[in-house]
Design a protein around this motif. Structure first.
Motif, PDB file in Angstrom:
ATOM      1  N   ILE A   1       7.184   0.353  -7.180  1.00 21.28           N
ATOM      2  CA  ILE A   1       6.772  -0.590  -6.519  1.00 21.28           C
ATOM      3  C   ILE A   1       8.267  -1.419  -5.856  1.00 21.28           C
ATOM      4  N   LEU A   2       9.301  -1.357  -6.224  1.00 20.15           N
ATOM      5  CA  LEU A   2      10.374  -1.815  -5.857  1.00 20.15           C
ATOM      6  C   LEU A   2      10.908  -0.777  -4.789  1.00 20.15           C
ATOM      7  N   GLU A   3      11.173  -0.504  -6.095  1.00 25.00           N
ATOM      8  CA  GLU A   3      11.917   0.677  -4.874  1.00 25.00           C
ATOM      9  C   GLU A   3      11.386   1.359  -3.357  1.00 25.00           C
ATOM     10  N   ASP A   4      10.593   1.191  -3.631  1.00 30.35           N
ATOM     11  CA  ASP A   4       9.773   2.265  -2.479  1.00 30.35           C
ATOM     12  C   ASP A   4      10.103   1.000  -1.218  1.00 30.35           C
ATOM     13  N   LYS A   5      10.691   1.668  -0.677  1.00 30.77           N
ATOM     14  CA  LYS A   5      11.586   0.067   0.415  1.00 30.77           C
ATOM     15  C   LYS A   5      10.222  -0.018   1.902  1.00 30.77           C
ATOM     16  N   ASN A   6       9.669   0.783   2.007  1.00 28.22           N
ATOM     17  CA  ASN A   6       8.645   0.664   2.896  1.00 28.22           C
ATOM     18  C   ASN A   6       7.436  -0.327   2.682  1.00 28.22           C
ATOM     19  N   ASN A   7       7.911  -0.858   1.527  1.00 27.40           N
ATOM     20  CA  ASN A   7       6.180  -1.711   1.252  1.00 27.40           C
ATOM     21  C   ASN A   7       6.722  -3.381   1.661  1.00 27.40           C
ATOM     22  N   GLN A   8       5.984  -3.699   1.606  1.00 29.69           N
ATOM     23  CA  GLN A   8       5.911  -5.162   2.653  1.00 29.69           C
ATOM     24  C   GLN A   8       5.142  -6.402   2.238  1.00 29.69           C
ATOM     25  N   LYS A   9       4.293  -6.055   1.515  1.00 32.37           N
ATOM     26  CA  LYS A   9       3.618  -6.909   0.272  1.00 32.37           C
ATOM     27  C   LYS A   9       3.567  -6.973  -1.062  1.00 32.37           C
ATOM     28  N   PHE A  10       3.585  -7.693  -1.845  1.00 35.77           N
ATOM     29  CA  PHE A  10       3.939  -7.802  -2.681  1.00 35.77           C
ATOM     30  C   PHE A  10       2.410  -8.677  -3.598  1.00 35.77           C
ATOM     31  N   ALA A  11       2.307  -8.130  -4.351  1.00 39.22           N
ATOM     32  CA  ALA A  11       1.423  -9.171  -5.527  1.00 39.22           C
ATOM     33  C   ALA A  11       1.330  -8.860  -7.168  1.00 39.22           C
ATOM     34  N   SER A  12       0.849 -10.484  -7.258  1.00 37.21           N
ATOM     35  CA  SER A  12       0.865 -10.250  -9.159  1.00 37.21           C
ATOM     36  C   SER A  12      -0.802 -10.087  -9.310  1.00 37.21           C
ATOM     37  N   LEU A  13      -1.722  -9.455 -10.005  1.00 38.99           N
ATOM     38  CA  LEU A  13      -3.173  -9.263  -9.910  1.00 38.99           C
ATOM     39  C   LEU A  13      -3.710 -10.172 -10.889  1.00 38.99           C
TER      40      LEU A  13
ATOM     41  N   THR B   1      -5.242  -1.804 -11.496  1.00 42.37           N
ATOM     42  CA  THR B   1      -5.300  -1.523 -12.913  1.00 42.37           C
ATOM     43  C   THR B   1      -4.932  -1.776 -14.446  1.00 42.37           C
ATOM     44  N   ASP B   2      -4.205  -0.942 -14.811  1.00 45.63           N
ATOM     45  CA  ASP B   2      -3.717  -2.199 -16.282  1.00 45.63           C
ATOM     46  C   ASP B   2      -2.315  -2.464 -15.580  1.00 45.63           C
ATOM     47  N   ASN B   3      -2.239  -1.543 -15.507  1.00 48.15           N
ATOM     48  CA  ASN B   3      -0.628  -2.767 -14.330  1.00 48.15           C
ATOM     49  C   ASN B   3      -1.169  -3.450 -12.936  1.00 48.15           C
ATOM     50  N   SER B   4      -0.693  -4.749 -13.148  1.00 46.20           N
ATOM     51  CA  SER B   4      -1.392  -5.133 -11.581  1.00 46.20           C
ATOM     52  C   SER B   4       0.069  -5.908 -11.124  1.00 46.20           C
ATOM     53  N   SER B   5       0.643  -5.362 -11.180  1.00 43.25           N
ATOM     54  CA  SER B   5       1.492  -5.816  -9.622  1.00 43.25           C
ATOM     55  C   SER B   5       1.370  -4.257  -8.794  1.00 43.25           C
ATOM     56  N   VAL B   6       0.900  -5.108  -7.350  1.00 40.78           N
ATOM     57  CA  VAL B   6       0.673  -3.417  -6.590  1.00 40.78           C
ATOM     58  C   VAL B   6       1.891  -4.089  -5.248  1.00 40.78           C
ATOM     59  N   GLY B   7       2.380  -2.932  -4.189  1.00 40.47           N
ATOM     60  CA  GLY B   7       2.778  -3.390  -3.995  1.00 40.47           C
ATOM     61  C   GLY B   7       1.885  -3.043  -1.909  1.00 40.47           C
ATOM     62  N   LEU B   8       2.463  -3.147  -0.908  1.00 40.76           N
ATOM     63  CA  LEU B   8       1.391  -2.602   0.339  1.00 40.76           C
ATOM     64  C   LEU B   8       2.220  -2.300   1.203  1.00 40.76           C
ATOM     65  N   LYS B   9       2.233  -1.089   2.120  1.00 40.85           N
ATOM     66  CA  LYS B   9       2.509  -1.078   3.221  1.00 40.85           C
ATOM     67  C   LYS B   9       1.973  -0.325   3.841  1.00 40.85           C
ATOM     68  N   THR B  10       1.964   0.195   5.270  1.00 44.55           N
ATOM     69  CA  THR B  10       1.392   0.912   5.710  1.00 44.55           C
ATOM     70  C   THR B  10       1.362   2.005   6.301  1.00 44.55           C
ATOM     71  N   ASP B  11       0.631   3.003   7.489  1.00 43.30           N
ATOM     72  CA  ASP B  11       1.207   4.634   7.061  1.00 43.30           C
ATOM     73  C   ASP B  11       1.806   4.531   8.904  1.00 43.30           C
ATOM     74  N   ASN B  12       1.588   3.027   9.149  1.00 41.24           N
ATOM     75  CA  ASN B  12       1.936   3.737  10.775  1.00 41.24           C
ATOM     76  C   ASN B  12       3.463   2.623  10.497  1.00 41.24           C
TER      77      ASN B  12
END
Lengths: 470, 908
Positions: free
Chosen positions: A124-136, A184-195
């Motif tokens: 998640i962190l390595e993906d430079k396009n991810n804009q938002k992050f959260a722990s669920l 999923t079991d890994n509760s961290s998420v990274g969000l990005k857009t396709d545009n």
């Protein structure tokens, strides 16, 4: 005649002291506790505020947005309490606000990363396009509400969460929805857009109750419980592995009688009401109320934070009055002291004139240098060198030179400086206080060196230890 | 006047002063005398009973100890014996240990106040002022906070400081060097706290610069400082030379200055807190108990103290050094800890916050001077100022007189003085273990040395744990203490054991126990284990019980809160092996040469994580060694490895991220020194600049020292779906090799990096086996005998070939094999044949020809070899000669002190 007036004033002050303390002791508190049945919404976010003011503004904004998200996700719930923080153990609904990379990095713990066996967080962190992050919370169904920054430029239709693309639909003038996202079991998420032209402004993950190992059953007013109020104590009996939410008057909270009981949680909540005037916000941000979450049957003592504050202000007020009373009582001594000062005024005047005459050139030179330094501050390099702290330090040194490093004068400056830092500390000016503190130690060092290398001979008695009278 | 007369005169007056302060101290601590049990909590971890104190006392007499680490660790100095010795003596005459500890707390308080009183009287202060000065001293935040955290050694050192200064000043004033000798004795007693060497050293410097210059006695004071140093060295010859000549990283290095615990201790330290002698601990109980409304008063205290400068004419000679001592904590606070950690023996400095003891002393003395001189002021000012100052000082001691020493904690990290009565079965177990062979090991679970009790909230959760004294002072070694100090070579096996318990992998735990010669496993049912709930705790207990049911262990005790098992295979600490299996991971080489990564600590790559599986690939009684560990810890000369471990690129990336995370987290601390932050930023940038190959998923590297042919690569398989593999771009198919293993045989690989890529995540590369071992050597019979904690004799019988000796105690290069174990004995095994065995122990290649040459044995009629060798921990050998010098020095000093000699009386 004056004496009589003073006596009256003293008597009046004493009466005031007795009155405020009498009122304080007499004040009867309404210790009624009501069981709160309203659902609890837990709103958690990663804060990026650096100051108290920013923190308040940020909290209001997040609560306001969360209340809108809640009204979209749960239109059937008309009234609720909203609390900021992770209260999943108690909450009926949970909303998580996604944060930026920096916040996510700063608040996630090493433990999270260490236990991240499948490199989820790393990816998640390595993906430079991810804009938002959260722990669920793991394996939980969420509704994801997203707000975009430049919506008008292009219409968003997709969102990518952890490399999986989800279609989104507009549900409000601001928010888009991903319905039924499952963590999923890994509760961290990274969000990005396709545009790449689309920037995510806010993202909220909303879900219902989360079943944790530590989750407790709520005891409602109609449920099995017992509340026995005894003077300043409240005996609470509830079933095991459950909790009760109690609402009391402002400032009232419960604490333990002994260490063998778990401390109740005091949670500040804001009222959420679907019927609030207007569409936004649906939350009352102007006032909060405190709920006592108790999860163990025991005897609890009732405290009142307002009373505690009153006690402090009463003490402070009494001390001031006592000083005034003492001043009135010793007014003659004070007047005579003042007279002596007046008598010495002329002497001081002539001394100060002499002082200024003797140091006139120095004062002029130092003033010129200071003005020159101030002028240099106009340039970026000068600003760097002649910061406010550095200028104050230079000024401080000039002062010491003018005072000829006289220990007597320096100790006066030192003691005044301690007074200043004490005030700064009380006013929570920690940064300036710390700098002044450093200056203070520098001054002590100068005093120590001055004492060690001064030519004054110390007064020495011939005998040490026990003095024998002959 | 003779010294003896002076001592007599002082002691008579001192007695009454001491009794007064003792009375005050007892009043302050009265509650602990009425609470049953031992004082426990935080660092309060003294033994609970006579048998425990006996164990502690006896271990202090040697250079190698198993207290704190069941694998053993070097005891840098036995100075604690100064404090523990008298407690042990008193306990032997029937006084309960818990009571002696409680009495020692109040005695240290009374001693501190009395010593300051003595110094103040020497300054010609009125008795009343001196009396108040003593009270101010012991009712200060440092005394409050440190008595709660259990730093009684620090308090003892601080309490002796005024006496030390008094003696040194008296020497300068009188020109009588005997006072310096007395000061050296005081210094040598106070050394039970390691920082004393820095504190007293800097104090001496302050006295030379302050008092010496002001009184025009600079050269005399310098001369006496030298005499003091020499006397101190002579009196401490029983431990100092070993520390200097055979240095240890834990004392000589500087990494503890930057450890999280040291940094945490200074969390409350600020210029303003140093000024008002606050902030000497992370757990700031004094400050926490201080009413908010009184807070401005805390600044009045330094105002009162520093006001003594108004009376500089009369007290110039004393104010000069008191100001310098007052400045020392500030000086250390302002110096970047990055710089401090670079100083030699910086670990002795450890944390800066602790230096508040010096300013506490100086400020108390200065307050006493101010009070004394205010009494002399005539006029109305005296009438109100004097009571006002009293009032301020009285309110400033509020946390003491309001009973906050025993109050409820104000926050999570807060704790107060507590006592604990331990369940009787704890002692029953230790009594039972007493009758066992002491050369065994146990693990008392939970691990860590600090334990959280499930059923008592006073001892539950972070910061409220209690020291695990029943495992710490168990008759057989049983503790693994988690701290910011390194465990040395044993850290990897400690980690592996901890993981096996955490994962409830009972087979792995059993295997590691056999490897580490652990024969007992004990669980305490009333304690918390990790984040386990009651069911999980019960699961673990049932798994231990399954070992008993399957006949691999016996139930040793099942009573109350204790459940203990004993393995049936009793393992010995010292044994012999016929083969050495050397495993190389070359991780350092891969990181540095191949991936160009310079900043990852190779320690991060656990050497023994797959030990159990790897050892099964080499059947027979073999000793294992890992080249990576040897390159860090020993001077072992590497041979051609028998196997190569794989390095996972994904793991490298994880560690990089983890490190980056760690630096980032640390830099969030606004109070962190700029030097450390800068260093962290540099590391973050270095990590960010590093680019690993783009596709690292499923990639493993083996870096070979030479070309290999006919090697076999083994893989662990957990329900693998595919058996495909790519090596250096070529495809291979894996074949089953039994026991859940897959393999590829007859592999030819070239020198340097070889990349293996596994697509199926259920397949993990285990080892590239390059050689098979010959098994024709015979293991000789050896009979080890423990002579003491630091020495073993080993009889060798009928040895035919050279063999490998395994001493399963924490690796230390000072464990040496000699013929007789005497001081000038030659080493029989050179450093290049001393290696880290089985991931933690000491392994030696024993060459029979060398033993024979040294006369350590002889050939038998059947051409076999028999003999005897000694395994010695070398620093121990320096104790006895050192002790002789110390005893001689003490005798000479005492002789000089009590011979008839007049003071020169050169008082100016």
């Amino acid at each position: 005649m004056t004496g009589k007036i003073i006596n009256y004033l003293i008597a009046f002050a004493v009466v005031i002291i007795i009155t405020i303390w009498g009122l304080f002791l007499q004040s009867s508190n309404d210790y009624r506790f009501v069981i709160n049945d309203k659902p609890l919404v837990s709103v958690s976010y990663l804060s990026k505020s650096g100051t108290l003011e920013e923190n308040i503004i940020e909290k209001a904004e997040k609560l306001s947005l969360a209340s809108r998200v809640f009204s979209l996700s749960n239109p059937d719930v008309k009234q609720a309490d909203m609390a900021v923080g992770d209260f999943a153990q108690f909450a009926d609904y949970n909303i998580v606000s996604a944060g930026d990379k920096e916040q996510f990095l700063a608040t996630a713990t090493i433990k999270n990363v260490g236990s991240d066996s499948n490199n989820f967080i790393s990816e998640i962190l390595e993906d430079k396009n991810n804009q938002k992050f959260a722990s669920l919370y793991p394996n939980q169904n969420y509704k994801v509400y997203i707000q975009f920054k430049y919506e008008s430029l292009s219409q968003p239709s997709m969102i990518i969460i952890n490399k999986v693309t989800y279609p989104i639909s507009k549900v409000d003038k601001d928010f888009y929805l991903v319905d039924n996202f499952r963590s999923t079991d890994n509760s961290s998420v990274g969000l990005k857009t396709d545009n790449q032209n689309l920037d995510i402004q806010e993202a909220f993950f909303a879900t219902g109750k989360i079943n944790l190992k530590s989750s407790l059953n709520r005891v409602f007013s109609s449920g099995e419980h017992e509340l026995n109020l005894r003077d300043k104590s409240l005996e609470i009996k509830i079933p095991e592995k459950s909790f009760i939410s109690l609402l009391a008057g402002p400032g009232i909270y419960l604490s333990n009688h002994s260490l063998s009981n778990t401390k109740p949680d005091l949670v500040d909540v804001s009222d959420y009401n679907y019927e609030f005037v207007g569409t936004t916000p649906r939350i009352n941000l102007t006032e909060t109320k405190a709920l006592n979450f108790v999860f163990e049957s025991a005897m609890y003592s009732i405290n009142n934070s307002i009373d505690e504050r009153r006690l402090l202000s009463n003490i402070e007020f009494s001390i001031i009055l006592i000083i005034i009373v003492a001043g009135l009582y010793y007014y003659k001594s004070i007047i005579s002291f003042a007279k002596r000062l007046v008598a010495k005024k002329e002497l001081w005047d002539s001394r100060s004139k002499k002082f200024i005459q003797n140091r006139g050139v120095e004062l002029a030179v130092f003033s010129t240098i200071m003005i020159f330094f101030l002028a240099l501050r106009a340039s970026p390099i000068g600003e760097q060198f002649f910061s406010a702290t550095n200028l104050l330090t230079i000024l401080f040194f000039f002062l010491l030179i003018i005072l000829r490093f006289s220990v007597r004068y320096m100790i006066l400056v030192l003691l005044s400086l301690i007074g200043v830092v004490a005030i700064l500390e009380q006013l929570n000016y920690f940064v300036i206080g710390e700098k002044a503190g450093r200056l203070l130690f520098l001054l002590i060092l100068i005093i120590a060196i001055s004492i060690i290398f001064s030519n004054d001979q110390p007064i020495v008695k011939k005998h040490y230890g026990k003095q024998k009278k002959k | 006047m003779k010294i003896s007369q002076i001592l007599e005169e002082k002691l008579i007056r001192y007695r009454y002063v001491f009794l007064f302060y003792l009375f005050v101290s007892v009043l302050v601590f009265i509650k602990i005398f009425f609470s049953a049990g031992s004082v426990v909590g935080s660092d309060w971890g003294f033994p609970d009973n006579t048998s425990q104190i006996k164990i502690f006392f006896e271990t202090l007499l040697h250079s190698w100890t198993r207290i704190g680490n069941l694998f053993g660790t070097r005891q840098l100095s036995p100075v604690s014996v100064i404090f523990i010795g008298p407690i042990y003596l008193l306990s032997t005459i029937g006084i309960p240990v818990s009571l002696v500890i409680k009495l020692s707390i109040v005695s240290v308080f009374a001693l501190g106040a009395s010593n300051l009183n003595l110094l103040l009287r020497y300054m010609n202060l009125k008795p009343s002022s001196a009396l108040i000065g003593g009270l101010v001293f012991i009712l200060s935040p440092v005394f409050f906070d440190y008595s709660l955290i259990g730093w009684i050694y620090v308090l003892f050192s601080l309490s002796m400081l005024p006496l030390f200064i008094y003696l040194f000043l008296r020497a300068i004033d009188s020109g009588n060097y005997r006072y310096v000798l007395l000061a050296a004795i005081v210094f040598s007693l106070a050394i039970i706290q390691s920082q004393t060497i820095i504190w007293y050293g800097l104090t001496t410097l302050s006295l030379v610069l302050g008092y010496g210059i002001v009184t025009k006695q600079f050269w005399r004071s310098l001369k006496y400082a030298f005499v003091l140093s020499v006397s101190f060295l002579a009196l401490n010859f029983y431990w100092l030379p070993a520390l200097i000549l055979l240095p240890d990283q834990s004392a000589a290095g500087g990494e503890i200055v930057k450890s999280s615990i040291s940094l945490g201790t200074s969390f409350r330290l600020s210029a303003l807190n140093i000024l008002r002698i606050w902030g000497s601990l992370y757990n700031y109980q004094f400050e926490n108990s201080y009413p908010k409304v009184f807070e401005p008063l805390s600044f009045v205290v330094p105002i009162i103290g520093l006001s003594c400068i108004f009376f500089v004419k009369k007290f110039k000679r004393h104010i000069s050094y008191l100001l310098l001592i007052f400045l020392i904590p500030a000086l250390f606070y302002f110096i970047d800890r990055q710089v401090i950690s670079g100083l030699p023996f910086a670990n002795l400095i450890r944390d800066v916050a602790r230096f508040s003891v010096l300013s506490t002393f100086a400020l108390s003395a200065m307050i006493a001077i101010t009070i004394d001189q205010l009494q002399a002021i005539r006029g109305s000012i005296h009438r109100w100022l004097f009571p006002l100052i009293f009032l301020v000082l009285f309110f400033n001691a509020y946390p003491f007189w309001s009973g906050n020493l025993f109050a409820l904690p104000k926050s999570g990290f807060d704790f107060r003085l507590r006592t604990k009565v331990w369940p009787t079965e704890y002692e029953d177990l230790n009594q039972k273990l007493q009758s066992e062979n002491q050369e065994q090991r146990a693990i008392f679970l939970p691990l860590g040395g600090l334990v959280s009790l499930s059923d008592d909230l006073r001892y539950n959760g972070a910061f409220h744990e209690v020291p695990d004294v029943y495992s710490g002072y168990s008759p057989i070694p049983a503790t693994i203490s988690f701290s910011d100090r390194s465990y040395g070579a044993s850290s990897e096996i400690v980690y592996a054991i901890d993981q096996s318990i955490k994962n409830q992998d009972i087979d792995q735990l059993e295997y590691l126990s056999a490897l580490a010669k652990i024969n007992f496993i004990v669980i305490r049912r009333d304690m918390d284990f990790y984040d386990w709930d009651e069911n999980k705790k019960l699961d673990f207990e049932n798994k231990l019980k399954s070992l008993v049911i399957s006949g691999r262990a016996d139930t040793y005790m099942d009573q109350g809160e204790i459940y203990a098992i004993k393995f049936k295979t009793e393992e010995k600490i010292i044994d012999a092996h016929n083969q050495l299996v050397e495993i190389s991971s070359n991780s350092g080489k891969i990181l540095a040469d191949y991936l160009n990564i310079q900043f990852i600590n190779p320690d991060q790559f656990k050497e023994i994580d797959q030990y159990r599986q790897i050892s099964e690939l080499f059947p027979g009684k073999n000793l294992f060694t890992h080249s990576q560990q040897n390159s860090i810890l020993s001077s072992f000369v590497q041979g051609a490895p028998d196997g190569y471990k794989f390095l996972s690129l994904e793991k490298v990336r994880d560690i990089m991220l983890l490190q980056k995370w760690g630096y980032y987290q640390q830099n969030l601390n606004l109070k962190l020194d700029e030097g450390i932050k800068k260093d962290n930023r540099k590391s973050i940038l270095a990590i960010e600049r590093t680019s690993l190959p783009t596709d690292i998923n499923g990639k493993y590297i083996v870096y070979l020292n030479e070309d290999v042919s006919n090697s076999t690569a083994y893989f662990e398989s957990k329900s693998a779906e595919s058996s495909k593999l790519n090596i250096n771009g070529n495809n291979y198919t894996l074949k089953p090799a039994g026991d859940g293993l897959l393999s590829i045989e007859a592999l030819s690989l070239s020198r340097g990096p070889n990349i293996f890529q596994v697509e199926d995540k259920n397949i993990t590369p285990l080892l590239l086996k390059t050689k098979s071992l010959s098994t024709d050597t015979v293991i000789p019979k050896i009979i080890p005998k423990k002579l003491n904690a630091s020495e073993y004799s080993i009889k060798i019988e009928n040895a035919r070939d050279d063999f490998y000796l395994n001493f399963a105690e924490n690796f230390n290069s000072y464990w040496r094999v000699t013929k007789t174990g005497k001081l000038f004995d030659r080493e029989l095994v050179s450093a290049d044949n001393h290696f880290v065995s089985n991931g933690f122990g000491n392994g030696y290649k024993i060459k029979l020809s060398d033993l024979e040459k040294a006369g350590a044995g002889s050939k038998n009629f059947d051409d076999t070899f028999s003999g005897e060798i000694r395994l010695v921990f070398w620093p121990e050998k320096m104790i006895m000669p050192g002790l002789v010098i110390t005893t001689l020095s003490l005798t000479i000093i005492l002789y000089l002190l009590f011979t008839n000699c007049q003071e020169k009386g050169k008082v100016r």
